[in-house]
Design a protein around this motif. Structure first.
Motif, PDB file in Angstrom:
ATOM      1  N   ILE A  66     -25.445 -51.449  10.275  1.00 15.80           N
ATOM      2  CA  ILE A  66     -25.121 -52.251   9.015  1.00 15.80           C
ATOM      3  C   ILE A  66     -25.968 -53.023   8.643  1.00 15.80           C
ATOM      4  CG2 ILE A  66     -24.125 -54.112  11.247  1.00 15.80           C
ATOM      5  CD1 ILE A  66     -22.608 -52.728   7.352  1.00 15.80           C
ATOM      6  N   GLN A  67     -26.917 -53.445  10.214  1.00 19.03           N
ATOM      7  CA  GLN A  67     -28.141 -54.416   9.802  1.00 19.03           C
ATOM      8  C   GLN A  67     -28.884 -54.319   8.497  1.00 19.03           C
ATOM      9  OE1 GLN A  67     -27.862 -52.399  12.355  1.00 19.03           O
ATOM     10  NE2 GLN A  67     -29.958 -51.302  12.607  1.00 19.03           N
ATOM     11  N   PHE A  68     -28.891 -53.148   7.780  1.00 17.28           N
ATOM     12  CA  PHE A  68     -29.926 -52.937   6.808  1.00 17.28           C
ATOM     13  C   PHE A  68     -29.186 -53.654   5.334  1.00 17.28           C
ATOM     14  CE2 PHE A  68     -31.010 -49.659  10.227  1.00 17.28           C
ATOM     15  CZ  PHE A  68     -32.543 -49.792  10.183  1.00 17.28           C
ATOM     16  N   LEU A  69     -28.094 -54.196   6.074  1.00 18.14           N
ATOM     17  CA  LEU A  69     -27.929 -54.966   4.483  1.00 18.14           C
ATOM     18  C   LEU A  69     -27.964 -56.538   4.763  1.00 18.14           C
ATOM     19  CD1 LEU A  69     -23.441 -54.038   4.646  1.00 18.14           C
ATOM     20  CD2 LEU A  69     -25.234 -52.988   3.222  1.00 18.14           C
ATOM     21  N   GLN A  70     -29.155 -56.556   5.459  1.00 12.26           N
ATOM     22  CA  GLN A  70     -29.472 -57.880   5.215  1.00 12.26           C
ATOM     23  C   GLN A  70     -30.412 -58.338   3.963  1.00 12.26           C
ATOM     24  OE1 GLN A  70     -30.267 -59.547   9.857  1.00 12.26           O
ATOM     25  NE2 GLN A  70     -30.814 -56.878   9.793  1.00 12.26           N
ATOM     26  N   LYS A  71     -29.934 -59.420   3.480  1.00 14.05           N
ATOM     27  CA  LYS A  71     -30.995 -59.710   2.692  1.00 14.05           C
ATOM     28  C   LYS A  71     -30.427 -59.137   0.817  1.00 14.05           C
ATOM     29  CE  LYS A  71     -35.032 -61.452   5.309  1.00 14.05           C
ATOM     30  NZ  LYS A  71     -36.273 -61.036   5.461  1.00 14.05           N
ATOM     31  N   LYS A  72     -29.408 -57.662   1.649  1.00 10.53           N
ATOM     32  CA  LYS A  72     -29.479 -56.936  -0.682  1.00 10.53           C
ATOM     33  C   LYS A  72     -27.864 -57.623  -0.727  1.00 10.53           C
ATOM     34  CE  LYS A  72     -31.325 -52.849   1.702  1.00 10.53           C
ATOM     35  NZ  LYS A  72     -31.893 -52.786   2.802  1.00 10.53           N
TER      36      LYS A  72
ATOM     37  N   GLN B  51     -26.890 -58.825  -3.734  1.00 10.62           N
ATOM     38  CA  GLN B  51     -25.423 -57.278  -4.863  1.00 10.62           C
ATOM     39  C   GLN B  51     -24.710 -56.266  -3.712  1.00 10.62           C
ATOM     40  OE1 GLN B  51     -26.940 -56.000  -8.213  1.00 10.62           O
ATOM     41  NE2 GLN B  51     -24.942 -55.876  -8.781  1.00 10.62           N
ATOM     42  N   THR B  52     -25.396 -55.702  -3.109  1.00 17.54           N
ATOM     43  CA  THR B  52     -24.825 -55.118  -2.233  1.00 17.54           C
ATOM     44  C   THR B  52     -24.002 -55.143  -0.985  1.00 17.54           C
ATOM     45  OG1 THR B  52     -26.557 -53.817  -2.279  1.00 17.54           O
ATOM     46  CG2 THR B  52     -25.094 -52.370  -0.421  1.00 17.54           C
ATOM     47  N   GLN B  53     -24.039 -56.603  -0.598  1.00 10.06           N
ATOM     48  CA  GLN B  53     -23.658 -57.446   0.364  1.00 10.06           C
ATOM     49  C   GLN B  53     -22.108 -57.873  -0.354  1.00 10.06           C
ATOM     50  OE1 GLN B  53     -25.048 -60.238   2.545  1.00 10.06           O
ATOM     51  NE2 GLN B  53     -26.793 -59.454   2.685  1.00 10.06           N
ATOM     52  N   GLU B  54     -22.069 -58.155  -1.472  1.00 13.65           N
ATOM     53  CA  GLU B  54     -21.230 -58.325  -2.072  1.00 13.65           C
ATOM     54  C   GLU B  54     -19.900 -57.173  -2.298  1.00 13.65           C
ATOM     55  OE1 GLU B  54     -18.918 -61.443  -4.359  1.00 13.65           O
ATOM     56  OE2 GLU B  54     -20.482 -61.703  -3.571  1.00 13.65           O
TER      57      GLU B  54
ATOM     58  N   LEU C 212     -27.452 -62.260   6.183  1.00 20.03           N
ATOM     59  CA  LEU C 212     -26.118 -62.318   5.774  1.00 20.03           C
ATOM     60  C   LEU C 212     -25.504 -62.522   5.134  1.00 20.03           C
ATOM     61  CD1 LEU C 212     -24.592 -58.882   7.861  1.00 20.03           C
ATOM     62  CD2 LEU C 212     -25.419 -59.258   5.753  1.00 20.03           C
ATOM     63  N   LYS C 213     -24.853 -62.709   4.285  1.00 25.50           N
ATOM     64  CA  LYS C 213     -23.581 -63.946   3.558  1.00 25.50           C
ATOM     65  C   LYS C 213     -22.444 -64.456   4.775  1.00 25.50           C
ATOM     66  CE  LYS C 213     -24.108 -63.242  -0.876  1.00 25.50           C
ATOM     67  NZ  LYS C 213     -22.894 -62.361  -2.394  1.00 25.50           N
TER      68      LYS C 213
ATOM     69  N   SER D 273     -17.999 -63.466   9.114  1.00 27.40           N
ATOM     70  CA  SER D 273     -16.448 -63.895   9.381  1.00 27.40           C
ATOM     71  C   SER D 273     -16.496 -62.745   9.463  1.00 27.40           C
ATOM     72  CB  SER D 273     -16.637 -64.992   8.553  1.00 27.40           C
ATOM     73  OG  SER D 273     -15.231 -65.620   8.783  1.00 27.40           O
ATOM     74  N   ARG D 274     -16.028 -61.433   8.586  1.00 23.62           N
ATOM     75  CA  ARG D 274     -15.265 -60.863   8.233  1.00 23.62           C
ATOM     76  C   ARG D 274     -15.393 -59.568   9.594  1.00 23.62           C
ATOM     77  NH1 ARG D 274     -13.378 -63.501   4.976  1.00 23.62           N
ATOM     78  NH2 ARG D 274     -12.265 -62.414   2.817  1.00 23.62           N
ATOM     79  N   PHE D 275     -17.034 -59.569  10.242  1.00 23.09           N
ATOM     80  CA  PHE D 275     -17.636 -58.991  11.143  1.00 23.09           C
ATOM     81  C   PHE D 275     -16.575 -59.449  12.375  1.00 23.09           C
ATOM     82  CE2 PHE D 275     -21.866 -57.154   8.558  1.00 23.09           C
ATOM     83  CZ  PHE D 275     -20.855 -56.581   7.638  1.00 23.09           C
ATOM     84  N   GLN D 276     -16.332 -60.349  12.509  1.00 27.17           N
ATOM     85  CA  GLN D 276     -16.230 -61.321  13.975  1.00 27.17           C
ATOM     86  C   GLN D 276     -14.868 -61.153  14.610  1.00 27.17           C
ATOM     87  OE1 GLN D 276     -19.537 -64.034  15.329  1.00 27.17           O
ATOM     88  NE2 GLN D 276     -19.643 -64.269  13.149  1.00 27.17           N
ATOM     89  N   SER D 277     -14.564 -61.351  12.590  1.00 29.11           N
ATOM     90  CA  SER D 277     -12.123 -61.602  12.811  1.00 29.11           C
ATOM     91  C   SER D 277     -11.902 -60.222  13.564  1.00 29.11           C
ATOM     92  CB  SER D 277     -12.212 -60.828  11.863  1.00 29.11           C
ATOM     93  OG  SER D 277     -12.673 -59.622  10.717  1.00 29.11           O
ATOM     94  N   GLY D 278     -12.389 -59.437  14.044  1.00 33.59           N
ATOM     95  CA  GLY D 278     -11.893 -57.800  15.055  1.00 33.59           C
ATOM     96  C   GLY D 278     -12.684 -58.356  16.131  1.00 33.59           C
ATOM     97  N   LEU D 279     -12.701 -56.665  17.263  1.00 27.70           N
ATOM     98  CA  LEU D 279     -13.074 -56.565  18.665  1.00 27.70           C
ATOM     99  C   LEU D 279     -14.993 -56.633  18.403  1.00 27.70           C
ATOM    100  CD1 LEU D 279     -12.741 -56.468  21.667  1.00 27.70           C
ATOM    101  CD2 LEU D 279     -12.476 -54.260  21.004  1.00 27.70           C
ATOM    102  N   ILE D 280     -15.351 -57.244  18.997  1.00 29.50           N
ATOM    103  CA  ILE D 280     -17.037 -56.630  19.105  1.00 29.50           C
ATOM    104  C   ILE D 280     -16.890 -56.144  20.434  1.00 29.50           C
ATOM    105  CG2 ILE D 280     -19.544 -58.113  18.501  1.00 29.50           C
ATOM    106  CD1 ILE D 280     -18.302 -59.731  16.565  1.00 29.50           C
ATOM    107  N   VAL D 281     -17.914 -55.942  20.559  1.00 32.03           N
ATOM    108  CA  VAL D 281     -17.961 -55.140  21.852  1.00 32.03           C
ATOM    109  C   VAL D 281     -19.542 -54.580  21.802  1.00 32.03           C
ATOM    110  CG1 VAL D 281     -16.005 -54.189  22.976  1.00 32.03           C
ATOM    111  CG2 VAL D 281     -17.261 -52.753  21.410  1.00 32.03           C
ATOM    112  N   ASP D 282     -20.554 -54.719  23.556  1.00 35.00           N
ATOM    113  CA  ASP D 282     -21.744 -53.963  23.149  1.00 35.00           C
ATOM    114  C   ASP D 282     -21.806 -52.981  23.957  1.00 35.00           C
ATOM    115  OD1 ASP D 282     -21.351 -56.201  25.541  1.00 35.00           O
ATOM    116  OD2 ASP D 282     -22.619 -56.138  25.694  1.00 35.00           O
TER     117      ASP D 282
END
Length: 451
Positions: free
Chosen positions: A220-226, A228-231, A261-262, A267-276
């Motif tokens: 998902i990191q490749f959405l950075q700086k795009k 309109q695509t992020q929207e 990223l906006k 904020s949406r990405f961090q609303s669930g479970l984040i695991v590494d």
């Protein structure tokens, strides 16, 4: 119309400048163009090992070069070399003209875009990935029914993020073939969106993605700086989330570090479970190599798997690549697999350590001893001047004496980026030129290591 032989000749000439000489000789030179039929180029390869390695690591490169040479899109098929060939630990017994592309339909699902070989059973669990696997299994058991929505898995390259992501999809499809599983990459999502705009089909694009029962998005990191695509992705995410549909994402770093990223998307990405997922330890690396050998019906001596696992720590992909490269080297040279053969075959991958016996750990211990700085500080996050200088010396020696890759060195020194290693090496070289006493100190360390 150009023949398959001529097309592959032109394509391989385009590939040659962008890969190393040994990589080209090992993986591309033995390939032959067989036939072009209905927009598909069939390539003849020596074994299924070649198929797996080429298709996993260089498929995009090959397709790009075919497009560059021919000016049109083209699909790929593979055919194992004819005759009494031993591949994957068994005799293929392939007769001339028989298409061996059965590998691809058997493992690749065109509907969901999933590789069926990526399952939880084939995922080697270790201390580095236990939480990530547990979260993935939980989501697969009840997509959209847990608080793990979205599930975001992050970690470095080649550590198993894509494997877990697709394993979720395969597990869900295994219990419900109508689950509406959709796997994509952020790059593919972007290209689809651009194509939809160009062809005035944005409504079709939205319907396709927002109609998914389980959306799996890789890198998902490749959405950075795009922007309109992020929207567009933001609205897709919201629509699926409101419907109680499961979303699983992977990225190479924590969402907080995804600059460009906006904020509302992060904020949406961090609303669930984040695991590494972290780099595997030695035991897990050995287990991964043994599992790979068993899957392909190979009998690799333990001392060789231990040798590879000890010298390669950067990622799982490189581990498996080293094993495949060793098998290819053995096949092409008609020699049995021994430790000496492994050292010769993997000289480029492992660097000088394959022959000298000097490891990154040896360098760290020696520099720690001579500078009186504890090893844990040397590889830690400390930024005191004396610690930073000793760390740069160690990184330089790892590069010069061990011949380790930038990524591998960075991994040993607290997971630092390869640019940090480049900077360290450059700093030490400049200081050796300007300071004769410092240069003598470095040469003393090198002599002691060599001894």
């Amino acid at each position: 119309m150009v023949s398959a032989t001529d097309l592959w000749q032109q394509v391989s000439e385009k590939i040659k400048p962008v890969v190393s000489g040994q990589t080209y000789a090992t993986w591309f030179d033995p390939i032959r163009g067989m036939v072009i039929d209905d927009g598909t180029l069939t390539l003849e390869v020596p074994s299924r090992f070649y198929y797996e390695w080429i298709d996993t690591h260089y498929r995009s490169l090959i397709l790009d070069k075919i497009r560059e040479v021919s000016g049109s899109e083209c699909d790929l098929k593979y055919s194992v070399v004819v005759g009494d060939v031993r591949g994957v630990g068994e005799e293929t017994g392939v007769s001339e003209g028989v298409d061996m592309d059965g590998v691809r339909p058997r493992y690749y699902d065109r509907g969901s875009k999933l590789n069926k070989r990526y399952t939880f059973d084939s995922f080697v669990e270790g201390p580095n990935n236990q939480l990530a696997k547990a979260g993935a299994v939980s989501v697969a058991d009840g997509p959209g029914q847990t608080s793990f929505n979205p599930l975001l898995i992050y970690g470095g390259v080649g550590l198993g993020k894509t494997h877990l992501l697709q394993a979720i999809g395969n597990a869900v499809l295994g219990t419900n073939v109508r689950a509406g599983v959709h796997y994509t990459t952020s790059e593919k999502f972007t290209l689809d969106f651009i194509s939809a705009i160009q062809n005035n089909k944005t409504s079709d694009f939205s319907s396709r993605y927002r109609g998914a029962g389980l959306l799996l998005v890789d890198d998902i990191q490749f959405l950075q700086k795009k922007e309109q695509t992020q929207e567009q992705f933001f609205h897709t995410f919201n629509e699926l989330y409101q419907q109680g549909k499961q979303i699983v994402l992977t990225t190479d770093r924590h969402p907080r570090e995804l600059y460009g990223l906006k904020d509302r998307l992060v904020s949406r990405f961090q609303s669930g479970l984040i695991v590494d997922i972290q780099a595997p330890n030695l035991e897990t690396r050995i287990a991964i190599l043994q599992r790979k050998s068993e899957e392909d019906g190979l009998d690799i001596p333990y001392e060789i798997t231990e040798f590879i696992a000890t010298n390669i720590r950067s990622n799982i992909r490189e581990l498996e690549g080293a094993l495949i490269k060793l098998l290819a080297y053995s096949s092409l040279s008609h020699a049995d697999i021994t430790l000496d053969l492994a050292k010769r075959a993997l000289r480029e991958t492992l660097g000088k350590s394959a022959e000298s016996g000097i490891t990154i750990d040896d360098v760290i211990r020696r520099v720690s001893s001579l500078t009186a700085i504890p090893e844990n500080k040397l590889i830690g996050k400390g930024r005191k001047m004396e610690v930073a200088h000793a760390r740069q010396m160690a990184m330089y020696l790892c590069r010069e004496m061990v011949g380790a890759s930038l990524e591998n060195i960075g991994l040993h020194f607290g997971g630092r980026d390869h640019t940090t290693v480049i900077h360290a090496c450059r700093t030490v070289r400049m200081k050796m030129k300007a300071d004769r006493e410092f240069k003598g100190r470095m040469e003393t360390i090198q002599m002691k290591l060599a001894a």
